[in-house]
Design a protein around this motif. Structure first.
Motif, PDB file in Angstrom:
ATOM      1  N   TYR A   1       0.829  -1.212   0.000  1.00  0.00           N
ATOM      2  CA  TYR A   1       0.000   0.000   0.000  1.00  0.00           C
ATOM      3  C   TYR A   1       0.861   1.259   0.000  1.00  0.00           C
ATOM      4  CZ  TYR A   1      -4.281  -2.678   0.973  1.00  0.00           C
ATOM      5  OH  TYR A   1      -5.344  -3.532   0.892  1.00  0.00           O
ATOM      6  N   ALA A   2       2.013   1.201   0.666  1.00  0.00           N
ATOM      7  CA  ALA A   2       2.894   2.365   0.732  1.00  0.00           C
ATOM      8  C   ALA A   2       3.372   2.767  -0.663  1.00  0.00           C
ATOM      9  CB  ALA A   2       4.085   2.071   1.642  1.00  0.00           C
TER      10      ALA A   2
ATOM     11  N   ALA B   1      -0.347   7.362 -19.409  1.00  0.00           N
ATOM     12  CA  ALA B   1       0.527   8.071 -20.342  1.00  0.00           C
ATOM     13  C   ALA B   1       1.998   7.811 -20.032  1.00  0.00           C
ATOM     14  CB  ALA B   1       0.236   9.569 -20.294  1.00  0.00           C
ATOM     15  N   SER B   2       2.281   7.445 -18.772  1.00  0.00           N
ATOM     16  CA  SER B   2       3.659   7.143 -18.362  1.00  0.00           C
ATOM     17  C   SER B   2       4.009   5.685 -18.614  1.00  0.00           C
ATOM     18  CB  SER B   2       3.832   7.462 -16.865  1.00  0.00           C
ATOM     19  OG  SER B   2       3.572   8.822 -16.610  1.00  0.00           O
ATOM     20  N   LYS B   3       3.143   4.989 -19.360  1.00  0.00           N
ATOM     21  CA  LYS B   3       3.361   3.584 -19.746  1.00  0.00           C
ATOM     22  C   LYS B   3       3.297   2.635 -18.546  1.00  0.00           C
ATOM     23  CE  LYS B   3       4.034   5.026 -23.928  1.00  0.00           C
ATOM     24  NZ  LYS B   3       2.952   4.853 -24.952  1.00  0.00           N
ATOM     25  N   VAL B   4       2.524   3.010 -17.535  1.00  0.00           N
ATOM     26  CA  VAL B   4       2.324   2.138 -16.382  1.00  0.00           C
ATOM     27  C   VAL B   4       1.235   1.131 -16.727  1.00  0.00           C
ATOM     28  CG1 VAL B   4       1.628   2.043 -13.955  1.00  0.00           C
ATOM     29  CG2 VAL B   4       3.015   3.954 -14.783  1.00  0.00           C
ATOM     30  N   ARG B   5       1.413  -0.108 -16.310  1.00  0.00           N
ATOM     31  CA  ARG B   5       0.436  -1.145 -16.616  1.00  0.00           C
ATOM     32  C   ARG B   5      -0.913  -0.847 -15.968  1.00  0.00           C
ATOM     33  NH1 ARG B   5       1.754  -6.096 -18.453  1.00  0.00           N
ATOM     34  NH2 ARG B   5       0.141  -7.040 -17.145  1.00  0.00           N
ATOM     35  N   THR B   6      -1.959  -1.261 -16.665  1.00  0.00           N
ATOM     36  CA  THR B   6      -3.324  -1.037 -16.180  1.00  0.00           C
ATOM     37  C   THR B   6      -3.531  -1.633 -14.794  1.00  0.00           C
ATOM     38  OG1 THR B   6      -4.162  -1.075 -18.457  1.00  0.00           O
ATOM     39  CG2 THR B   6      -5.760  -1.427 -16.699  1.00  0.00           C
TER      40      THR B   6
ATOM     41  N   ARG C   1      -4.336  -0.949  -8.841  1.00  0.00           N
ATOM     42  CA  ARG C   1      -3.924  -1.169  -7.450  1.00  0.00           C
ATOM     43  C   ARG C   1      -3.831   0.161  -6.709  1.00  0.00           C
ATOM     44  NH1 ARG C   1      -0.596  -5.431  -9.609  1.00  0.00           N
ATOM     45  NH2 ARG C   1       1.223  -4.055  -9.729  1.00  0.00           N
ATOM     46  N   ASP C   2      -3.299   1.185  -7.386  1.00  0.00           N
ATOM     47  CA  ASP C   2      -3.240   2.518  -6.779  1.00  0.00           C
ATOM     48  C   ASP C   2      -4.647   3.047  -6.523  1.00  0.00           C
ATOM     49  OD1 ASP C   2      -0.516   2.320  -7.054  1.00  0.00           O
ATOM     50  OD2 ASP C   2      -0.376   3.650  -8.794  1.00  0.00           O
ATOM     51  N   LEU C   3      -5.523   2.859  -7.495  1.00  0.00           N
ATOM     52  CA  LEU C   3      -6.901   3.328  -7.357  1.00  0.00           C
ATOM     53  C   LEU C   3      -7.618   2.615  -6.217  1.00  0.00           C
ATOM     54  CD1 LEU C   3      -7.997   3.519 -11.115  1.00  0.00           C
ATOM     55  CD2 LEU C   3      -7.500   5.446  -9.585  1.00  0.00           C
ATOM     56  N   ALA C   4      -7.349   1.327  -6.074  1.00  0.00           N
ATOM     57  CA  ALA C   4      -7.993   0.545  -5.021  1.00  0.00           C
ATOM     58  C   ALA C   4      -7.602   1.069  -3.639  1.00  0.00           C
ATOM     59  CB  ALA C   4      -7.632  -0.925  -5.150  1.00  0.00           C
TER      60      ALA C   4
ATOM     61  N   MET D   1     -13.011   1.572 -12.461  1.00  0.00           N
ATOM     62  CA  MET D   1     -11.675   0.999 -12.518  1.00  0.00           C
ATOM     63  C   MET D   1     -11.343   0.677 -13.979  1.00  0.00           C
ATOM     64  SD  MET D   1     -10.868   1.040  -9.320  1.00  0.00           S
ATOM     65  CE  MET D   1      -9.555  -0.116  -8.911  1.00  0.00           C
ATOM     66  N   LEU D   2     -10.071   0.585 -14.282  1.00  0.00           N
ATOM     67  CA  LEU D   2      -9.639   0.302 -15.648  1.00  0.00           C
ATOM     68  C   LEU D   2      -9.834  -1.174 -15.992  1.00  0.00           C
ATOM     69  CD1 LEU D   2      -6.315   2.353 -15.577  1.00  0.00           C
ATOM     70  CD2 LEU D   2      -8.422   2.992 -16.762  1.00  0.00           C
ATOM     71  N   GLU D   3     -10.098  -1.445 -17.226  1.00  0.00           N
ATOM     72  CA  GLU D   3     -10.226  -2.821 -17.699  1.00  0.00           C
ATOM     73  C   GLU D   3      -8.834  -3.404 -17.900  1.00  0.00           C
ATOM     74  OE1 GLU D   3     -11.067  -6.267 -18.511  1.00  0.00           O
ATOM     75  OE2 GLU D   3     -12.865  -5.019 -18.344  1.00  0.00           O
ATOM     76  N   GLU D   4      -8.523  -4.455 -17.143  1.00  0.00           N
ATOM     77  CA  GLU D   4      -7.172  -5.004 -17.191  1.00  0.00           C
ATOM     78  C   GLU D   4      -7.112  -6.454 -17.653  1.00  0.00           C
ATOM     79  OE1 GLU D   4      -5.711  -6.436 -13.067  1.00  0.00           O
ATOM     80  OE2 GLU D   4      -6.749  -4.551 -12.647  1.00  0.00           O
ATOM     81  N   ARG D   5      -8.253  -7.055 -17.941  1.00  0.00           N
ATOM     82  CA  ARG D   5      -8.249  -8.470 -18.302  1.00  0.00           C
ATOM     83  C   ARG D   5      -7.439  -8.763 -19.556  1.00  0.00           C
ATOM     84  NH1 ARG D   5     -14.539  -9.964 -18.117  1.00  0.00           N
ATOM     85  NH2 ARG D   5     -14.615  -7.843 -18.950  1.00  0.00           N
ATOM     86  N   LYS D   6      -7.435  -7.822 -20.503  1.00  0.00           N
ATOM     87  CA  LYS D   6      -6.695  -8.046 -21.738  1.00  0.00           C
ATOM     88  C   LYS D   6      -5.191  -8.074 -21.496  1.00  0.00           C
ATOM     89  CE  LYS D   6     -10.199  -5.996 -24.790  1.00  0.00           C
ATOM     90  NZ  LYS D   6     -10.486  -4.925 -25.775  1.00  0.00           N
TER      91      LYS D   6
END
Length: 356
Positions: A81-82, A114-119, A124-127, A152-157
């Protein structure tokens, strides 16, 4: 009793009367329907005598997130979480909690992507942010949780599909794996323990050979604290391993050879080496836990009991069904064992050269 809603700038403000005094409260939302819903909730609370005014001076993100992290008991969870809190602070700065609107959360998502961080990482940050704001809403530090308007973002793909080990691959892997990797693989394949915090951290004192069970006293969740039956294969392999590196050497089943007072943290070198020797494309050790779940399901074990044995924290299952007792759990492991033996016999009949 009635109230009113006003449009101030982009967002709506609600007005109502409490103890003869007119109150105005910004909702933080540009959605009129949601603003009306918030007003209805306030009016209902006033009529029922349970209304409490929101705190006039809500804390800022830095202070509140620090208190939030301090409340997390499990060390690994707090560390995880940190990381998200650091990302949130980097974007929102030290904003007041009520200043974190749905629009700003959407901007955070766009900035991270935009910073190319994975969905999955963004989610996890949003959660973590959603959990913090949910607590803030319950404490009346904010009017409402803006995540009512955030998806939340769709991450299944993007999600990596786990590698389910075949019985043929298992035979090959166990034939070439070194002692520690062989025992570790069998342990996870036959019990479904989490690789790091449960399997590698396992103590000899928690292995009950008489009753063929393993007691997990510390886990990721409360549901993870459980008793897991051992298969005959798992018990016999652990017994042989105990004769080599038992309690006399260390209290841990998988002790660090250089520092026996602590357990191994990972097998990041030995695991890939064993897979390469077996001619199997690399996959994460944790996927053996997925393999365990898949095999239990194939063996006809109810998903409810699969979740119980694996220590899944699923509120819907736990609220709907009674907890599985030891007899059902042991029967599930017996079903898995019978299924594995049947598959191995089938494999050997198809490939006689594998019979030693």
């Amino acid at each position: 009793m009635s109230g009113t809603i006003y449009k101030r700038g982009k967002n709506w403000t609600i007005g109502y009367t409490v103890d003869g005094e007119q109150r105005l409260e910004p909702t933080g939302t540009s959605n009129k329907r949601l603003a009306q819903k918030i007003l209805d909730i306030r009016l209902a609370a006033i009529v029922e005598g349970r209304f409490r005014l929101p705190k006039s001076n809500p804390p800022q993100l830095k202070q509140f997130s620090g208190e939030f992290l301090d409340s997390i008991r499990h060390q690994n969870t707090r560390k995880r979480y940190a990381s998200s809190v650091a990302n949130l602070r980097a974007h929102f700065g030290d904003a007041k909690l009520r200043e974190i609107s749905a629009e700003r959360i959407d901007e955070f998502k766009e900035s991270r992507l935009a910073s190319k961080v994975r969905t999955a990482t963004v989610n996890r940050d949003l959660a973590v942010l959603r959990q913090m704001l949910k607590i803030a809403e319950r404490k009346r530090l904010i009017t409402f949780n803006p995540f009512r308007e955030v998806e939340m973002l769709e991450e299944r793909k993007e999600r990596r599909q786990p590698h389910i080990l075949t019985y043929a691959e298992e035979e090959t892997l166990l034939s070439v794996a070194e002692g520690l990797i062989r025992i570790l693989a069998i342990l996870i394949l036959d019990t479904g323990l989490r690789s790091g915090r449960e399997a590698l951290a396992l103590k000899w004192g928690d292995v009950d050979f008489a009753n063929k069970s393993i007691r997990i006293k510390q886990s990721k969740t409360f549901a993870g604290i459980r008793s897991v039956p051992m298969s005959t294969r798992c018990a016999s392999e652990l017994m042989r391993w105990r004769e080599q590196v038992g309690p006399e050497f260390s209290q841990y089943v998988f002790a660090n050879p250089q520092r026996p007072q602590i357990h191994l943290r990972d097998v990041r070198r030995a695991w890939p080496k064993s897979l390469k020797a077996a001619g199997i494309e690399f996959f994460w050790l944790y996927d053996l836990r997925h393999t365990f779940a898949s095999r239990l399901t194939e063996a006809g074990v109810s998903p409810i009991f699969v979740a119980q044995i694996m220590g899944h924290a699923n509120p819907n299952i736990l609220q709907t069904y009674a907890k599985a007792n030891d007899e059902y759990r042991r029967a599930a492991i017996c079903s898995l064992e019978a299924h594995r033996e049947a598959q191995c016999e089938k494999l050997k009949s198809q490939h006689p050269q594998m019979i030693q």
